[in-house]
Design a protein around this motif. Sequence first.
Motif, PDB file in Angstrom:
ATOM      1  N   LEU A 160       0.827  -1.211   0.000  1.00 59.82           N
ATOM      2  CA  LEU A 160       0.000   0.000   0.000  1.00 59.82           C
ATOM      3  C   LEU A 160       0.860   1.258   0.000  1.00 59.82           C
ATOM      4  CD1 LEU A 160      -2.817  -1.031   2.507  1.00 59.82           C
ATOM      5  CD2 LEU A 160      -2.825  -1.157   0.024  1.00 59.82           C
ATOM      6  N   ALA A 161       1.938   1.237   0.813  1.00 60.32           N
ATOM      7  CA  ALA A 161       2.845   2.386   0.821  1.00 60.32           C
ATOM      8  C   ALA A 161       3.485   2.563  -0.555  1.00 60.32           C
ATOM      9  CB  ALA A 161       3.918   2.194   1.892  1.00 60.32           C
ATOM     10  N   HIS A 162       3.814   1.464  -1.190  1.00 59.74           N
ATOM     11  CA  HIS A 162       4.366   1.459  -2.558  1.00 59.74           C
ATOM     12  C   HIS A 162       3.379   2.103  -3.529  1.00 59.74           C
ATOM     13  CE1 HIS A 162       4.367  -0.699  -6.472  1.00 59.74           C
ATOM     14  NE2 HIS A 162       5.684  -0.656  -6.395  1.00 59.74           N
ATOM     15  N   ASP A 163       2.107   1.724  -3.432  1.00 62.39           N
ATOM     16  CA  ASP A 163       1.074   2.260  -4.331  1.00 62.39           C
ATOM     17  C   ASP A 163       0.892   3.761  -4.147  1.00 62.39           C
ATOM     18  OD1 ASP A 163       0.812  -0.386  -4.957  1.00 62.39           O
ATOM     19  OD2 ASP A 163      -1.067  -0.672  -3.870  1.00 62.39           O
ATOM     20  N   VAL A 164       0.819   4.183  -2.890  1.00 53.30           N
ATOM     21  CA  VAL A 164       0.605   5.605  -2.601  1.00 53.30           C
ATOM     22  C   VAL A 164       1.809   6.422  -3.045  1.00 53.30           C
ATOM     23  CG1 VAL A 164       0.324   7.306  -0.754  1.00 53.30           C
ATOM     24  CG2 VAL A 164      -0.994   5.178  -0.702  1.00 53.30           C
ATOM     25  N   ALA A 165       3.027   5.933  -2.773  1.00 51.26           N
ATOM     26  CA  ALA A 165       4.245   6.674  -3.128  1.00 51.26           C
ATOM     27  C   ALA A 165       4.338   6.883  -4.636  1.00 51.26           C
ATOM     28  CB  ALA A 165       5.482   5.932  -2.612  1.00 51.26           C
ATOM     29  N   ILE A 166       4.091   5.834  -5.403  1.00 46.84           N
ATOM     30  CA  ILE A 166       4.180   5.952  -6.860  1.00 46.84           C
ATOM     31  C   ILE A 166       3.070   6.846  -7.402  1.00 46.84           C
ATOM     32  CG2 ILE A 166       4.000   4.676  -9.031  1.00 46.84           C
ATOM     33  CD1 ILE A 166       5.451   2.372  -7.702  1.00 46.84           C
ATOM     34  N   SER A 167       1.865   6.707  -6.865  1.00 48.94           N
ATOM     35  CA  SER A 167       0.756   7.549  -7.321  1.00 48.94           C
ATOM     36  C   SER A 167       1.055   9.025  -7.078  1.00 48.94           C
ATOM     37  CB  SER A 167      -0.540   7.149  -6.596  1.00 48.94           C
ATOM     38  OG  SER A 167      -0.908   5.821  -6.895  1.00 48.94           O
ATOM     39  N   VAL A 168       1.539   9.339  -5.881  1.00 53.01           N
ATOM     40  CA  VAL A 168       1.869  10.729  -5.557  1.00 53.01           C
ATOM     41  C   VAL A 168       3.003  11.227  -6.450  1.00 53.01           C
ATOM     42  CG1 VAL A 168       2.748  12.278  -3.762  1.00 53.01           C
ATOM     43  CG2 VAL A 168       1.017  10.573  -3.193  1.00 53.01           C
ATOM     44  N   ILE A 171      -7.184  13.106  -2.260  1.00 51.00           N
ATOM     45  CA  ILE A 171      -6.954  12.316  -1.047  1.00 51.00           C
ATOM     46  C   ILE A 171      -7.983  11.192  -0.954  1.00 51.00           C
ATOM     47  CG2 ILE A 171      -6.865  12.370   1.477  1.00 51.00           C
ATOM     48  CD1 ILE A 171      -4.528  13.770   0.131  1.00 51.00           C
ATOM     49  N   ALA A 172      -9.237  11.513  -1.298  1.00 47.07           N
ATOM     50  CA  ALA A 172     -10.282  10.482  -1.300  1.00 47.07           C
ATOM     51  C   ALA A 172      -9.950   9.373  -2.293  1.00 47.07           C
ATOM     52  CB  ALA A 172     -11.630  11.116  -1.652  1.00 47.07           C
ATOM     53  N   ALA A 173      -9.386   9.765  -3.453  1.00 49.77           N
ATOM     54  CA  ALA A 173      -9.001   8.769  -4.457  1.00 49.77           C
ATOM     55  C   ALA A 173      -7.864   7.887  -3.932  1.00 49.77           C
ATOM     56  CB  ALA A 173      -8.573   9.471  -5.740  1.00 49.77           C
ATOM     57  N   LEU A 174      -6.890   8.487  -3.241  1.00 47.81           N
ATOM     58  CA  LEU A 174      -5.788   7.696  -2.683  1.00 47.81           C
ATOM     59  C   LEU A 174      -6.287   6.716  -1.629  1.00 47.81           C
ATOM     60  CD1 LEU A 174      -2.947  10.373  -2.327  1.00 47.81           C
ATOM     61  CD2 LEU A 174      -3.031   8.462  -3.923  1.00 47.81           C
ATOM     62  N   LEU A 175      -7.217   7.160  -0.796  1.00 48.67           N
ATOM     63  CA  LEU A 175      -7.791   6.239   0.202  1.00 48.67           C
ATOM     64  C   LEU A 175      -8.587   5.135  -0.476  1.00 48.67           C
ATOM     65  CD1 LEU A 175      -8.927   8.844   2.903  1.00 48.67           C
ATOM     66  CD2 LEU A 175      -7.091   7.153   3.121  1.00 48.67           C
ATOM     67  N   THR A 176      -9.259   5.475  -1.584  1.00 48.29           N
ATOM     68  CA  THR A 176      -9.978   4.456  -2.354  1.00 48.29           C
ATOM     69  C   THR A 176      -9.005   3.442  -2.944  1.00 48.29           C
ATOM     70  OG1 THR A 176     -11.673   6.082  -2.936  1.00 48.29           O
ATOM     71  CG2 THR A 176     -11.592   4.080  -4.258  1.00 48.29           C
ATOM     72  N   VAL A 177      -7.881   3.942  -3.450  1.00 50.39           N
ATOM     73  CA  VAL A 177      -6.844   3.058  -3.992  1.00 50.39           C
ATOM     74  C   VAL A 177      -6.301   2.138  -2.906  1.00 50.39           C
ATOM     75  CG1 VAL A 177      -4.465   3.042  -4.866  1.00 50.39           C
ATOM     76  CG2 VAL A 177      -6.176   4.547  -5.901  1.00 50.39           C
ATOM     77  N   VAL A 178      -6.092   2.682  -1.707  1.00 50.28           N
ATOM     78  CA  VAL A 178      -5.626   1.869  -0.592  1.00 50.28           C
ATOM     79  C   VAL A 178      -6.608   0.727  -0.323  1.00 50.28           C
ATOM     80  CG1 VAL A 178      -5.302   1.879   1.916  1.00 50.28           C
ATOM     81  CG2 VAL A 178      -4.233   3.640   0.531  1.00 50.28           C
ATOM     82  N   GLY A 179      -7.905   1.057  -0.289  1.00 47.43           N
ATOM     83  CA  GLY A 179      -8.908   0.025  -0.055  1.00 47.43           C
ATOM     84  C   GLY A 179      -8.969  -0.990  -1.183  1.00 47.43           C
ATOM     85  N   TYR A 180      -8.884  -0.517  -2.413  1.00 50.32           N
ATOM     86  CA  TYR A 180      -8.956  -1.416  -3.577  1.00 50.32           C
ATOM     87  C   TYR A 180      -7.755  -2.345  -3.606  1.00 50.32           C
ATOM     88  CZ  TYR A 180      -9.511  -2.982  -8.382  1.00 50.32           C
ATOM     89  OH  TYR A 180      -9.665  -3.765  -9.504  1.00 50.32           O
ATOM     90  N   SER A 181      -6.551  -1.774  -3.433  1.00 48.14           N
ATOM     91  CA  SER A 181      -5.336  -2.579  -3.455  1.00 48.14           C
ATOM     92  C   SER A 181      -5.334  -3.592  -2.315  1.00 48.14           C
ATOM     93  CB  SER A 181      -4.115  -1.666  -3.356  1.00 48.14           C
ATOM     94  OG  SER A 181      -2.921  -2.418  -3.366  1.00 48.14           O
ATOM     95  N   LEU A 182      -5.819  -3.168  -1.143  1.00 44.65           N
ATOM     96  CA  LEU A 182      -5.890  -4.082  -0.002  1.00 44.65           C
ATOM     97  C   LEU A 182      -6.810  -5.257  -0.306  1.00 44.65           C
ATOM     98  CD1 LEU A 182      -5.233  -4.748   2.950  1.00 44.65           C
ATOM     99  CD2 LEU A 182      -7.207  -3.368   3.603  1.00 44.65           C
ATOM    100  N   ASN A 183      -7.937  -4.981  -0.951  1.00 43.83           N
ATOM    101  CA  ASN A 183      -8.868  -6.047  -1.307  1.00 43.83           C
ATOM    102  C   ASN A 183      -8.188  -7.061  -2.220  1.00 43.83           C
ATOM    103  OD1 ASN A 183     -11.682  -7.185  -1.582  1.00 43.83           O
ATOM    104  ND2 ASN A 183     -11.280  -6.656  -3.718  1.00 43.83           N
ATOM    105  N   ASP A 184      -7.437  -6.560  -3.216  1.00 43.80           N
ATOM    106  CA  ASP A 184      -6.695  -7.433  -4.118  1.00 43.80           C
ATOM    107  C   ASP A 184      -5.689  -8.278  -3.351  1.00 43.80           C
ATOM    108  OD1 ASP A 184      -7.350  -7.630  -6.736  1.00 43.80           O
ATOM    109  OD2 ASP A 184      -5.810  -6.285  -7.497  1.00 43.80           O
TER     110      ASP A 184
END
Length: 385
Positions: A245-253, A268-281
């Motif tokens: 998740l940290a990897h995903d957020v760092a690259i996205s930013v 920020i809402a999109a990043l939190l959504t990405v965190v949730g989506y990636s976690l689900n995967d």
Amino acid sequence: MLKIIPDGFFFDFLSKAKAAGSVSLLVVLASVAIVAFMGLNYGIDFKGGTDMILKFEKPLDSDTVRAAAAEAGFPDANVQEFGSSGTQFLVQTSAIAIVDQAKIESLRPELAKVGTLKNLVWSDENPERMDLTFDGEVSNEAISAALAPLVGPVEVEIDTTGAEKRQIVRFEDLQSKVTEGFAKALPDTFNPVGGIERLETVGPRVGKQLRDSGVLSLVVALFLILAYIAFRFDLRYAPGAVLALAHDVAISVGVFSLIQMEITLPTIAALLTVVGYSLNDTIVVFDRIREALADRGENEIEYTINQAISDTLSRTIMTSLTTLVAVGAIFVFGAGLIKDFAFALIVGIIVGTYSSVFVASPAMLFMHRYLATRRELKARTESVA
């Protein structure tokens, strides 16, 4: 059920883990460097300023509205079409009032001409008011006449509630300036009555608080996920999930910084959504790995993990592609903030799909080996004792 990966498919993902990890590390470091050198393009939500939605009686283009905004006194205005009618526009400016700190400082010489100025108090938290204290009598009319050429008409009143007499100057409010400015610049298309559909102002201090809260929300989310995964599975899985998740957020930013995309609350809402989506995967992959480990027999753990990833690969790709189609449509046909939100999701989904396979799973294997080694060392120590 539709499958893009045939049954029985197997691929040795972990053999590519070092190469993938090296690539991920380089991209993350590049993202950190980009953010450090280029910075982030904070929007009004985080740096302060004004958002307004203006409605015109005839369709216009963005350049015409931008020129009118500059004529109205907002040369830094960012203009985006709002909706598809061509009559509504989102206008963003860094101004929170008709004056700022620089303008206030430029008023001092003019005020000094009407009397000896002892003290001047102005704050961006209450930008439409300025308190003045003079050494001696200065009339309200003299102050108004001195300030009018620079800031337009002002109201001046005497405040005697304190120990020292002071005079309060009240500037024209921003909404009035916007109304008058656009009515003058576009008299045939802008109606002063109802032309401003929305006007919201965020001060710099509030913007900083929102920015800090946004960062805090991401950090708290990662720590809570660490605790959840450790509870839901065991300690072997938690670091891998958080690392992914940290990897995903760092690259996205990093991507946002590279293209200087505006960072707003929806981002920020999109990043939190990405965190949730990636976690689900990642949880889907981890759940299959846990099931496979419980029934692996004589198989090596590397083979078992590779088989688990291979088994879930079809689901992972199908889910990501389906989501990308929906988000891609929003990105293509949307505009303004919703387009930025969709772009953030696209970047996050692509990176998140990759990380659930090539970051989270190898990290889980590393933790498995690390904890197994610790158990062996502890057992040897106890047997010697």
